[in-house]
Design an enzyme around this catalytic site. Structure first.
Site, mmCIF file in Angstrom:
data_model
loop_
_atom_site.group_PDB
_atom_site.id
_atom_site.type_symbol
_atom_site.label_atom_id
_atom_site.label_comp_id
_atom_site.label_asym_id
_atom_site.label_seq_id
_atom_site.Cartn_x
_atom_site.Cartn_y
_atom_site.Cartn_z
ATOM 1 N N ARG A 144 0.816 -1.223 0.000
ATOM 2 C CA ARG A 144 0.000 0.000 0.000
ATOM 3 C C ARG A 144 0.845 1.267 0.000
ATOM 4 O O ARG A 144 1.832 1.349 0.722
ATOM 5 C CB ARG A 144 -0.886 0.053 1.252
ATOM 6 N N ALA A 147 10.179 2.399 -0.504
ATOM 7 C CA ALA A 147 10.216 3.333 -1.640
ATOM 8 C C ALA A 147 11.307 4.384 -1.437
ATOM 9 O O ALA A 147 12.043 4.712 -2.381
ATOM 10 C CB ALA A 147 8.861 4.001 -1.813
ATOM 11 N N GLY A 192 6.008 0.556 6.167
ATOM 12 C CA GLY A 192 6.960 -0.332 5.491
ATOM 13 C C GLY A 192 7.136 0.011 4.023
ATOM 14 O O GLY A 192 8.252 0.030 3.500
ATOM 15 N N CYS A 193 6.038 0.312 3.368
ATOM 16 C CA CYS A 193 6.089 0.626 1.930
ATOM 17 C C CYS A 193 6.782 1.959 1.680
ATOM 18 O O CYS A 193 7.517 2.117 0.696
ATOM 19 C CB CYS A 193 4.688 0.616 1.334
ATOM 20 N N THR A 194 6.580 2.910 2.588
ATOM 21 C CA THR A 194 7.254 4.210 2.473
ATOM 22 C C THR A 194 8.756 4.034 2.689
ATOM 23 O O THR A 194 9.558 4.568 1.922
ATOM 24 C CB THR A 194 6.656 5.215 3.472
#
Length: 152
Positions: free
Chosen positions: A37, A47, A42-44
């Site tokens: 998402r 990225a 975690g995704c931030t």
């Protein structure tokens, strides 16, 4: 998809509605990273780690493309907020993540839900998968180093 397989030619549409095709990356190694998402911790972290090491990856012949099932609008906000230099595919119909085996049943806190598995596919210059990082292997704060380190 397994090591030795070739990624599909049509990967999807990016945040601006542009087609992203495997042939766009001919002659480059592709890092296709699938994440659950936009704008989650975690995704931030993942990225931003890829963003911070983007130039090193380009210097070593890699292209980077992210994929999640969020909308193009969500991706645009994520890119703007974190100044991401690479495209994000809006796989809203889940076609790519399902083809790659990166979507399915997840168990969390005793509950079963359907969701995206954080997975990274690395290809050679011809689009053939040379490495797959599975969910338990990926360290979101040092993922670029994992990818670049695997080359050594």
């Amino acid at each position: 998809m397994e090591i030795g397989d070739k990624l599909p030619e049509f990967l999807g549409l990016d945040q601006d509605g542009n087609e992203v095709k495997l042939s766009d990356f001919q002659g480059k190694k592709l890092v296709l990273y699938i994440y659950p998402r936009d704008s989650t911790p975690g995704c931030t972290n993942e990225a931003c780690n890829l963003r911070d090491n983007y130039q090193s990856m380009l210097d070593k012949g890699y292209a980077v493309v992210g994929v999640s099932i969020q909308s193009a609008e969500s991706h645009k906000k994520f890119i703007a907020k974190y100044n991401l230099p690479f495209p994000l595919i809006a796989d809203t119909d889940k076609k790519l993540v399902e083809t790659l085996g990166a979507y399915g049943e997840k168990k969390m806190y005793g509950k079963t839900t359907m969701g995206t598995f954080r997975t990274t596919f690395v290809t050679d210059e011809n689009g053939v998968i040379t490495e797959i990082f599975r969910p338990k292997q990926i360290k979101v704060k040092e993922h670029a180093q994992q990818i670049l380190g695997s080359e050594a």
